[in-house]
Structure formats: structure tokens, C-alpha cells
Design a protein around this motif. Structure first.
Motif, PDB file in Angstrom:
ATOM      1  N   PRO A 101      -9.232   2.553  -5.707  1.00 28.93           N
ATOM      2  CA  PRO A 101      -9.356   1.087  -5.823  1.00 28.93           C
ATOM      3  C   PRO A 101      -8.003   0.375  -5.844  1.00 28.93           C
ATOM      4  O   PRO A 101      -7.855  -0.712  -5.281  1.00 28.93           O
ATOM      5  N   VAL A 102      -7.011   1.007  -6.491  1.00 26.73           N
ATOM      6  CA  VAL A 102      -5.667   0.420  -6.542  1.00 26.73           C
ATOM      7  C   VAL A 102      -5.045   0.403  -5.149  1.00 26.73           C
ATOM      8  O   VAL A 102      -4.442  -0.596  -4.724  1.00 26.73           O
TER       9      VAL A 102
ATOM     10  N   VAL B 113       0.826  -1.203   0.000  1.00 28.66           N
ATOM     11  CA  VAL B 113       0.000   0.000   0.000  1.00 28.66           C
ATOM     12  C   VAL B 113       0.863   1.258   0.000  1.00 28.66           C
ATOM     13  O   VAL B 113       0.542   2.251  -0.679  1.00 28.66           O
TER      14      VAL B 113
ATOM     15  N   LEU C 111      -5.108  -4.793   0.692  1.00 28.33           N
ATOM     16  CA  LEU C 111      -5.556  -6.178   0.845  1.00 28.33           C
ATOM     17  C   LEU C 111      -4.406  -7.155   0.596  1.00 28.33           C
ATOM     18  O   LEU C 111      -4.296  -8.181   1.279  1.00 28.33           O
ATOM     19  N   VAL C 112      -3.555  -6.851  -0.373  1.00 27.55           N
ATOM     20  CA  VAL C 112      -2.384  -7.689  -0.628  1.00 27.55           C
ATOM     21  C   VAL C 112      -1.513  -7.772   0.616  1.00 27.55           C
ATOM     22  O   VAL C 112      -1.066  -8.852   1.020  1.00 27.55           O
TER      23      VAL C 112
ATOM     24  N   SER D 144      -7.442   6.656  -8.033  1.00 30.02           N
ATOM     25  CA  SER D 144      -6.528   5.566  -7.665  1.00 30.02           C
ATOM     26  C   SER D 144      -6.956   4.809  -6.416  1.00 30.02           C
ATOM     27  O   SER D 144      -6.310   3.825  -6.039  1.00 30.02           O
TER      28      SER D 144
ATOM     29  N   VAL E 150      -6.628   0.435  -2.263  1.00 32.08           N
ATOM     30  CA  VAL E 150      -7.350  -0.536  -1.429  1.00 32.08           C
ATOM     31  C   VAL E 150      -6.902  -1.958  -1.771  1.00 32.08           C
ATOM     32  O   VAL E 150      -6.707  -2.798  -0.885  1.00 32.08           O
ATOM     33  N   SER E 151      -6.725  -2.228  -3.056  1.00 34.09           N
ATOM     34  CA  SER E 151      -6.249  -3.557  -3.470  1.00 34.09           C
ATOM     35  C   SER E 151      -4.865  -3.849  -2.897  1.00 34.09           C
ATOM     36  O   SER E 151      -4.583  -4.973  -2.446  1.00 34.09           O
ATOM     37  N   ALA E 152      -3.982  -2.836  -2.907  1.00 35.39           N
ATOM     38  CA  ALA E 152      -2.641  -3.013  -2.356  1.00 35.39           C
ATOM     39  C   ALA E 152      -2.696  -3.283  -0.858  1.00 35.39           C
ATOM     40  O   ALA E 152      -1.938  -4.100  -0.327  1.00 35.39           O
TER      41      ALA E 152
ATOM     42  N   ALA F 244       2.079   1.778  -3.515  1.00 31.76           N
ATOM     43  CA  ALA F 244       1.014   2.321  -4.363  1.00 31.76           C
ATOM     44  C   ALA F 244       0.842   3.817  -4.129  1.00 31.76           C
ATOM     45  O   ALA F 244       0.709   4.599  -5.089  1.00 31.76           O
TER      46      ALA F 244
END
Length: 348
Positions: free
Chosen positions: A315-316, A274, A322-323, A313, A318-320, A277
Motif C-alpha cells: 500500500p505504501v 516510488v 500515485l504521488v 509495504s 502504491v501510494s508513492a 519507497a
């Protein structure tokens, strides 16, 4: 405040950034090996975006990672300015407040091996957030703090530490010798010009049987290879040294310490993806940020585009996040922990 600081920054940059660096080293600052070094990273300042290019190299004998050429005193002042204090004080204060579980983990590690200390000195304490949080685990311990920045004075004013030392630890070590059961250096040694001298100073300051607790970013973490210059713990140009845990363990032993506990998985801060990102988005839109080291503020259009880019950005980001959460439980035990802790007792 940004406009008021602009003239001084532009004056400092009038002759470029070359004057901020020492001559390039040809021997390892940790083991003195003269074998050719391996380039680990070439980068710019991806956090403050101050001008300059920085190189990290590693020793092919001992694996020590270090900035080469290294910032000199002028360079350190320039790149630290407005990061922890001044323009950056509020943001840094907010950031440090979010690591309460990590702060308490440090205190529990000491408690488990050393019992309840009476007097604890936190070197590199910043604004004193660690001592404040550690009090929940060690309510009977008195915490003092030492730092080169004026943030330590703020920590005392806010009641986070009992006493503030504003200055250089190596120079103050003899003055405070024997006063503390525990000295901690959490994310401090990597910022110093000579980590070995700092550890030696801690030995002088501690009584026999006293404890030295250290936390550092782990240069052997797999995230740094995956993320490259966007791995936050590189923190260029502030981090001058990155020590593999084996190097630190050996140096402590040489100086008369016995390592009593180590943690590699537990201190991991699950923010690698995150943070990368966020750094990428920030770098892509930095032209819309008003920076005191630039000749003029950005236009309204650039400011608006920067805000819009951050919204798009999300969503990107948030995805990071979660990773990070998904990888952490297993990854931190398989070479993906970005931080380690070592607790050592002075035995000679």
C-alpha cells in the motif's frame, strides 16, 4: 552463482574499502575553483548494499556536484561488478525495457532539430535498448553502440545495434572520427572520470555540422532535497559527477558547439517517490537477501520476513506511485524534473 562469487568478494573486502578511493580533491574537477566545497550528501550504497561510505560535494563557484573522495579504478570495478552484467544482468535488462517512451522522446528531439540522421553512435549504450526503441521513430537510421561493459556485445547479438564498440570512448574517438552524424551520451557522463574529456572526444569524433545529444540527471531537481539519500539519481557510488545544465551549456559552447535544443520538463521520469519507497523497504529488510559480498547467506526466517515485509509495504509503494503521477504534470515544470536533455551542433 552467488555462492561461487562469494570468495572473490570476501577476498576483495578483507582489507576494507579504503583502498577503493583516490585522495580527496581540493579543487573543483569542473572549473578548478579552490573555494571550500559544500557537502551535498553522505550515504552508503542503497541499491546493491555493498560496503562503503560515499560523499557528494558541490563547488561553491560553479555548482558542479562530484564524488569526493572519488572511486579509483579498483573501486569502480568492485562497485560496478554484477550491476549491469553478471548477477545483475537480468534485472537491469528488465528495468531498461520499461523506458520506451523516454527512448523515443530522445529520438524525436534529434529528429525535430537535425532531421533524420544516417549514422548514430550511442555512447554508454549498455544493452542497446535505446537504439532498439529509437528505430520506431527513425527506421532509416543505422545505430551503433559503445560501452565499457560487455552488455554492448549482448546488444549486438540481440540485434539492437548494428556494431558494438567495447572500450573507452576517449581512446576510440579518433578511430571513428567522421563516421557519425549524431553521437549520443544518455546517462553516461555522470559515470565518467572526466566528463569534459568525454565531450572534447565527441567534438573530435563528430564532423562539422554533426550533433551531440546528452541526457543527464538534474542535480537542481527539488526531489533530491525532499528525498535525500533515497533519491535514486544520486546512484552512489556510480555517479561521479552531476552537472547543472548551465555548466554543460557553457562547456559545449567553449568547445565549439552551438546548443540548438534543451528539454527539462519532457525527459522527467516520474518514479522519484516510488523508487524511494522501494529503496527504503529494501534497506529495512536487506538482511534477508543473499548477497555475494556477505560472509554467509541469510537464514530461512530472514528470507521469509523479507518477503512478508514487501507484501505488507505494497500500500505504501502504491501510494508513492500515485504521488509521482499526481505531482509530475505540474512539478516537472516547476523544478521537479529529475532529468534534462541538451542537443548541440558542432559549428567550429
Amino acid at each position: 552463482m552467488i555462492a561461487a562469487r562469494r570468495p572473490a568478494y570476501l577476498s576483495d573486502l578483507a582489507d576494507g574499502t579504503e583502498r577503493f578511493f583516490e585522495a580527496r580533491r581540493e579543487t573543483c574537477p569542473w572549473c578548478t575553483s579552490a573555494k571550500p566545497f559544500k557537502v551535498v550528501l553522505r550515504t552508503s550504497d542503497v541499491i546493491q548494499h555493498k560496503p562503503g561510505r560515499f560523499v557528494l560535494e558541490s563547488c561553491t563557484d560553479c555548482g558542479h556536484v562530484f564524488q569526493n573522495p572519488r572511486l579509483n579504478a579498483e573501486g569502480l570495478e568492485f562497485y560496478y561488478r554484477d550491476f549491469y552484467d553478471g548477477l545483475g544482468e537480468q534485472d537491469m535488462n528488465s528495468t531498461l525495457q520499461f523506458n520506451r517512451s523516454g527512448h523515443e522522446g530522445r529520438a524525436r528531439m534529434v529528429l525535430a532539430s537535425a532531421g533524420t540522421p544516417q549514422q548514430w553512435l550511442d555512447v554508454g549504450t549498455g544493452h542497446g535498448h535505446f537504439p532498439q526503441d529509437a528505430k520506431t521513430v527513425l527506421p532509416e537510421t543505422e545505430f551503433d553502440g559503445l560501452d565499457m561493459t560487455e552488455g554492448v556485445l549482448l546488444g549486438q547479438q540481440e540485434g539492437r545495434i548494428r556494431k558494438a564498440y567495447h572500450g573507452n570512448f576517449v581512446e576510440l574517438a579518433d578511430e571513428i572520427a567522421g563516421q557519425y552524424d549524431v553521437i549520443s551520451m544518455y546517462h553516461y557522463l555522470e559515470h565518467t572520470l572526466d566528463p569534459g574529456a568525454e565531450i572534447a572526444a565527441a567534438r573530435r569524433a563528430l564532423p562539422a555540422g554533426g550533433y551531440l545529444s546528452i541526457e543527464l540527471p538534474d542535480p537542481e531537481c527539488a526531489w533530491n532535497r525532499l528525498l535525500g539519500r533515497w533519491w535514486t539519481p544520486w546512484l552512489q557510488p556510480q555517479h561521479l559527477h552531476m552537472m547543472p545544465i548551465a555548466n554543460l551549456r557553457a562547456r559545449l559552447t567553449d568547445l565549439g558547439f552551438t546548443v540548438v535544443a534543451e528539454q527539462r520538463a519532457e525527459p522527467h521520469i516520474a518514479t522519484d517517490a516510488v523508487n524511494a519507497a522501494l529503496l527504503l523497504v529494501n534497506a529495512a529488510t536487506i538482511s534477508g537477501e543473499d548477497l555475494a559480498w556477505r560472509a554467509a547467506p541469510p537464514s530461512r526466517l530472514r528470507k521469509a520476513l523479507r518477503k512478508a515485509a514487501f507484501l505488507v509495504s505494497l500500500p505504501v509503494v502504491v501510494s508513492a506511485l500515485l504521488v509521482d503521477r499526481l505531482v509530475a504534470p505540474i512539478g516537472r515544470k516547476r523544478g521537479m524534473s529529475n532529468t534534462y536533455r541538451v542537443l548541440a551542433r558542432r559549428t567550429s
